[in-house]
Design a protein around this motif. Structure first.
Motif, PDB file in Angstrom:
ATOM      1  N   THR A  87     -84.411 -17.166   1.741  1.00 38.29           N
ATOM      2  CA  THR A  87     -85.618 -17.499   0.860  1.00 38.29           C
ATOM      3  C   THR A  87     -86.602 -16.353   0.915  1.00 38.29           C
ATOM      4  N   LEU A  88     -87.001 -15.808   2.231  1.00 36.17           N
ATOM      5  CA  LEU A  88     -87.928 -14.601   2.296  1.00 36.17           C
ATOM      6  C   LEU A  88     -87.280 -13.347   1.564  1.00 36.17           C
ATOM      7  N   ASN A  89     -85.884 -13.061   1.872  1.00 35.95           N
ATOM      8  CA  ASN A  89     -85.205 -12.036   1.294  1.00 35.95           C
ATOM      9  C   ASN A  89     -85.158 -12.130  -0.091  1.00 35.95           C
ATOM     10  N   LYS A  90     -85.161 -13.376  -0.914  1.00 39.40           N
ATOM     11  CA  LYS A  90     -85.194 -13.148  -2.153  1.00 39.40           C
ATOM     12  C   LYS A  90     -86.762 -13.092  -2.855  1.00 39.40           C
ATOM     13  N   LYS A  91     -87.613 -13.767  -2.181  1.00 40.87           N
ATOM     14  CA  LYS A  91     -88.916 -13.862  -2.705  1.00 40.87           C
ATOM     15  C   LYS A  91     -89.641 -12.472  -2.405  1.00 40.87           C
ATOM     16  N   CYS A  92     -89.478 -11.629  -1.419  1.00 40.93           N
ATOM     17  CA  CYS A  92     -90.040 -10.671  -0.929  1.00 40.93           C
ATOM     18  C   CYS A  92     -89.592  -9.187  -1.754  1.00 40.93           C
ATOM     19  N   GLU A  93     -88.237  -9.350  -2.133  1.00 34.38           N
ATOM     20  CA  GLU A  93     -87.914  -8.007  -2.823  1.00 34.38           C
ATOM     21  C   GLU A  93     -88.686  -7.451  -3.747  1.00 34.38           C
ATOM     22  N   LEU A  94     -89.176  -7.973  -4.899  1.00 32.48           N
ATOM     23  CA  LEU A  94     -89.747  -7.567  -6.059  1.00 32.48           C
ATOM     24  C   LEU A  94     -91.357  -7.338  -5.365  1.00 32.48           C
ATOM     25  N   PRO A  95     -91.968  -7.749  -4.948  1.00 32.13           N
ATOM     26  CA  PRO A  95     -93.309  -7.368  -4.525  1.00 32.13           C
ATOM     27  C   PRO A  95     -93.273  -6.231  -3.443  1.00 32.13           C
ATOM     28  N   PHE A  96     -92.177  -6.308  -2.503  1.00 25.55           N
ATOM     29  CA  PHE A  96     -92.086  -5.109  -1.674  1.00 25.55           C
ATOM     30  C   PHE A  96     -91.779  -3.829  -2.237  1.00 25.55           C
ATOM     31  N   ARG A  97     -90.917  -4.028  -3.407  1.00 24.65           N
ATOM     32  CA  ARG A  97     -90.483  -2.828  -3.974  1.00 24.65           C
ATOM     33  C   ARG A  97     -91.586  -2.140  -5.136  1.00 24.65           C
ATOM     34  N   ALA A  98     -92.445  -3.068  -5.423  1.00 27.98           N
ATOM     35  CA  ALA A  98     -93.624  -2.714  -6.165  1.00 27.98           C
ATOM     36  C   ALA A  98     -94.438  -2.000  -5.189  1.00 27.98           C
ATOM     37  N   LEU A  99     -94.574  -2.356  -4.047  1.00 25.06           N
ATOM     38  CA  LEU A  99     -95.816  -1.941  -3.209  1.00 25.06           C
ATOM     39  C   LEU A  99     -95.090  -0.575  -2.805  1.00 25.06           C
ATOM     40  N   LEU A 100     -93.981  -0.331  -2.291  1.00 19.12           N
ATOM     41  CA  LEU A 100     -93.244   1.085  -1.953  1.00 19.12           C
ATOM     42  C   LEU A 100     -93.165   1.896  -3.070  1.00 19.12           C
ATOM     43  N   GLU A 101     -92.868   1.534  -4.278  1.00 22.61           N
ATOM     44  CA  GLU A 101     -93.042   2.541  -5.453  1.00 22.61           C
ATOM     45  C   GLU A 101     -94.578   3.067  -5.669  1.00 22.61           C
ATOM     46  N   ASP A 102     -95.535   2.162  -5.471  1.00 25.85           N
ATOM     47  CA  ASP A 102     -96.923   2.285  -5.677  1.00 25.85           C
ATOM     48  C   ASP A 102     -97.402   3.378  -4.380  1.00 25.85           C
ATOM     49  N   LEU A 103     -96.857   3.274  -3.491  1.00 22.24           N
ATOM     50  CA  LEU A 103     -97.263   4.017  -1.913  1.00 22.24           C
ATOM     51  C   LEU A 103     -96.601   5.286  -2.379  1.00 22.24           C
ATOM     52  N   GLN A 104     -95.576   5.430  -2.857  1.00 26.52           N
ATOM     53  CA  GLN A 104     -94.664   6.804  -3.201  1.00 26.52           C
ATOM     54  C   GLN A 104     -95.386   7.550  -4.217  1.00 26.52           C
ATOM     55  N   SER A 105     -95.771   6.883  -5.282  1.00 27.67           N
ATOM     56  CA  SER A 105     -96.492   7.515  -6.275  1.00 27.67           C
ATOM     57  C   SER A 105     -98.092   7.714  -6.517  1.00 27.67           C
ATOM     58  N   ARG A 106     -98.628   7.321  -5.437  1.00 23.57           N
ATOM     59  CA  ARG A 106    -100.161   7.574  -5.426  1.00 23.57           C
ATOM     60  C   ARG A 106    -100.590   9.059  -5.255  1.00 23.57           C
ATOM     61  N   LYS A 107    -101.281   9.430  -6.297  1.00 21.61           N
ATOM     62  CA  LYS A 107    -101.820  10.890  -6.054  1.00 21.61           C
ATOM     63  C   LYS A 107    -102.714  11.102  -5.026  1.00 21.61           C
ATOM     64  N   GLY A 108    -102.529  12.309  -4.311  1.00 16.74           N
ATOM     65  CA  GLY A 108    -103.224  12.477  -3.041  1.00 16.74           C
ATOM     66  C   GLY A 108    -102.987  11.699  -1.949  1.00 16.74           C
ATOM     67  N   GLY A 109    -101.909  10.694  -2.174  1.00 15.42           N
ATOM     68  CA  GLY A 109    -101.508   9.859  -1.084  1.00 15.42           C
ATOM     69  C   GLY A 109    -100.388  10.585  -0.086  1.00 15.42           C
ATOM     70  N   PHE A 110    -100.105   9.993   0.871  1.00 16.81           N
ATOM     71  CA  PHE A 110     -98.913  10.616   1.735  1.00 16.81           C
ATOM     72  C   PHE A 110     -97.488   9.619   1.628  1.00 16.81           C
TER      73      PHE A 110
END
Length: 171
Positions: A87-110
């Motif tokens: 259940t955790l694997n199903k429910k976490c995939e989309l929010p985790f993907r969104a977070l990771l995509e956000d971290l990767q695309s932040r301007k001035g981020g690392f």
């Protein structure tokens, strides 16, 4: 996420994202690893679910990112451990993907250079591959549990665990 300035980010070698499963025996070793890696010059972000969220003290040395998996303690307590992990694997995939995509695309981020997870969060492999991020696995369990994990496919196929071809009654 607390925003860090370019000057604050300049001293780090790489940005590592650590994502332990929401179980105490997995969180503690991951936080210990975070301390070791931070002391060696890595920027550390720790991701945790809203279910069984760890009590991480506010630390200026780590960035802490929660994700909402929509799993209540009452729901989780009604499941066996295998069902809870699935259940955790199903429910976490989309929010985790969104977070990771956000971290990767932040301007001035690392951007994140490596993801460190536990093998029970198996969905992270596909997400990391799709986003071109290296993934490492920290195993916090014993050799015996590795043997049990190897038996899961056979147990599923025989219908003893969810997702198999046959029903739990074997018919």
């Amino acid at each position: 996420m607390e925003e860090k300035s370019a000057a604050e980010l300049s001293g780090y070698k790489n940005h590592l994202l650590l994502f332990p499963p929401p179980f105490q025996g997995h969180i503690n070793p991951m936080v210990q690893l975070a301390h070791i890696l931070h002391n060696r010059g890595f920027l550390i972000t720790i991701v945790h679910t809203d279910y069984n969220a760890p009590h991480l003290e506010p630390r200026s040395r780590f960035i802490v990112e929660p994700i909402c998996c929509g799993l209540s303690n009452q729901e989780a307590q009604s499941m066996d451990i295998v069902e809870l992990i699935c259940t955790l694997n199903k429910k976490c995939e989309l929010p985790f993907r969104a977070l990771l995509e956000d971290l990767q695309s932040r301007k001035g981020g690392f951007p994140v250079s490596c993801l460190i997870t536990d093998a029970v969060l198996y969905f992270t492999q596909d997400v990391a591959e799709e986003l071109g991020i290296m993934r490492m696995v920290l195993r916090t369990s014993s050799l015996t549990s590795n043997l049990v994990f190897e038996a899961f496919p056979v147990l599923r196929e025989k219908g003893y665990l969810g997702g198999g071809e046959r029903s739990k009654t074997g018919t």
